[in-house]
Design a protein around this motif. Sequence first.
Motif, PDB file in Angstrom:
ATOM      1  N   SER A   1       6.931  14.445  -1.562  1.00 41.69           N
ATOM      2  CA  SER A   1       7.337  13.956  -3.091  1.00 41.69           C
ATOM      3  C   SER A   1       9.000  13.528  -2.935  1.00 41.69           C
ATOM      4  CB  SER A   1       6.834  14.892  -3.974  1.00 41.69           C
ATOM      5  OG  SER A   1       7.651  16.127  -3.796  1.00 41.69           O
TER       6      SER A   1
ATOM      7  N   ASN B   1       2.647   1.834  -3.392  1.00 37.84           N
ATOM      8  CA  ASN B   1       1.899   2.214  -4.415  1.00 37.84           C
ATOM      9  C   ASN B   1       1.706   3.796  -4.246  1.00 37.84           C
ATOM     10  OD1 ASN B   1       1.286  -0.021  -6.086  1.00 37.84           O
ATOM     11  ND2 ASN B   1      -0.325  -0.466  -4.656  1.00 37.84           N
ATOM     12  N   TYR B   2       1.626   4.289  -3.011  1.00 36.90           N
ATOM     13  CA  TYR B   2       1.189   5.636  -2.480  1.00 36.90           C
ATOM     14  C   TYR B   2       2.546   6.419  -3.052  1.00 36.90           C
ATOM     15  CZ  TYR B   2       0.827   9.908   0.108  1.00 36.90           C
ATOM     16  OH  TYR B   2       0.644  11.247   0.737  1.00 36.90           O
ATOM     17  N   LEU B   3       3.864   5.837  -2.621  1.00 36.29           N
ATOM     18  CA  LEU B   3       4.966   6.432  -3.117  1.00 36.29           C
ATOM     19  C   LEU B   3       5.213   6.671  -4.426  1.00 36.29           C
ATOM     20  CD1 LEU B   3       7.454   4.648  -0.505  1.00 36.29           C
ATOM     21  CD2 LEU B   3       6.823   7.122  -0.338  1.00 36.29           C
TER      22      LEU B   3
ATOM     23  N   CYS C   1       8.425  -1.018   7.765  1.00 36.18           N
ATOM     24  CA  CYS C   1       6.760  -1.479   7.875  1.00 36.18           C
ATOM     25  C   CYS C   1       6.699  -2.449   8.814  1.00 36.18           C
ATOM     26  CB  CYS C   1       6.322  -2.147   6.364  1.00 36.18           C
ATOM     27  SG  CYS C   1       6.678  -0.853   5.162  1.00 36.18           S
TER      28      CYS C   1
ATOM     29  N   LYS D   1       5.362  15.383   7.417  1.00 36.25           N
ATOM     30  CA  LYS D   1       4.743  14.863   6.374  1.00 36.25           C
ATOM     31  C   LYS D   1       5.479  14.028   5.339  1.00 36.25           C
ATOM     32  CE  LYS D   1       1.550  16.422   2.783  1.00 36.25           C
ATOM     33  NZ  LYS D   1       1.011  17.404   1.902  1.00 36.25           N
TER      34      LYS D   1
ATOM     35  N   SER E   1       0.722  -1.087   0.061  1.00 35.78           N
ATOM     36  CA  SER E   1       0.041   0.003   0.024  1.00 35.78           C
ATOM     37  C   SER E   1       0.762   1.115  -0.102  1.00 35.78           C
ATOM     38  CB  SER E   1      -0.833   0.043   1.233  1.00 35.78           C
ATOM     39  OG  SER E   1      -1.580   1.161   1.317  1.00 35.78           O
ATOM     40  N   LEU E   2       1.937   1.430   0.852  1.00 34.06           N
ATOM     41  CA  LEU E   2       2.774   2.312   0.868  1.00 34.06           C
ATOM     42  C   LEU E   2       3.637   2.432  -0.450  1.00 34.06           C
ATOM     43  CD1 LEU E   2       4.080   4.931   2.479  1.00 34.06           C
ATOM     44  CD2 LEU E   2       5.614   3.085   3.651  1.00 34.06           C
TER      45      LEU E   2
ATOM     46  N   GLU F   1       1.234   8.312  -6.331  1.00 31.42           N
ATOM     47  CA  GLU F   1       1.070   9.532  -5.721  1.00 31.42           C
ATOM     48  C   GLU F   1       2.225  10.705  -5.469  1.00 31.42           C
ATOM     49  OE1 GLU F   1      -2.203  10.359  -5.451  1.00 31.42           O
ATOM     50  OE2 GLU F   1      -2.800   8.481  -6.193  1.00 31.42           O
ATOM     51  N   LEU F   2       3.247  10.316  -4.761  1.00 34.26           N
ATOM     52  CA  LEU F   2       4.345  11.058  -4.828  1.00 34.26           C
ATOM     53  C   LEU F   2       5.498  11.114  -5.477  1.00 34.26           C
ATOM     54  CD1 LEU F   2       4.482  10.631  -0.742  1.00 34.26           C
ATOM     55  CD2 LEU F   2       3.361  12.456  -2.076  1.00 34.26           C
TER      56      LEU F   2
END
Length: 166
Positions: free
Chosen positions: A138, A28-30, A88, A135, A25-26, A33-34
């Motif tokens: 990117s 995919n986000y990295l 993780c 936070k 999940s992380l 999204e980033l």
Amino acid sequence: MSDSLFCSIRKRRIKASPEERVRQSLLNYLILELGYPSHQILIEKNINCLPFYKDPLIRPPCRRLDILILAKDFYKNPPFFPLVLIECKATQVNQKAIRQVLGYNYFLKACFVALASPQSLQYGWLDSHQKFHLKLTSYSLHCFFVLQSLSKQEVKINQFSIFLPH
């Protein structure tokens, strides 16, 4: 729930353990999204086998890191260096997990560190003005922070601090 997940970094199906679900999940986000380049992400690598770790006086532990994001083109040698180290966890983050990621980073000297669990992503660093950031940003912004540190001729850019929960 499926009993396996496809890992886009390793290019194969992986057993869908709770920790692996957090990791995928992380990732995919990295990446999606980033904007982190997937070819600069290492997954479950032994610390003592990494090519940029060359300290002959200190032998690192025979442990596997979860996620290590590399940056490139800041130095000629080595061409890649540890930018973000992420540990993780399948369960809630605790002091043992914090000590683990900080222990790994003692050897890796990543500029930024994070802990991810199903409940949270704990992430933080101190910038050159001692301002604390919480936070995950990117890839380009992380590289900007490193370049800013280098442009100020700061000798050590890898001594940032992780957010410690109360």
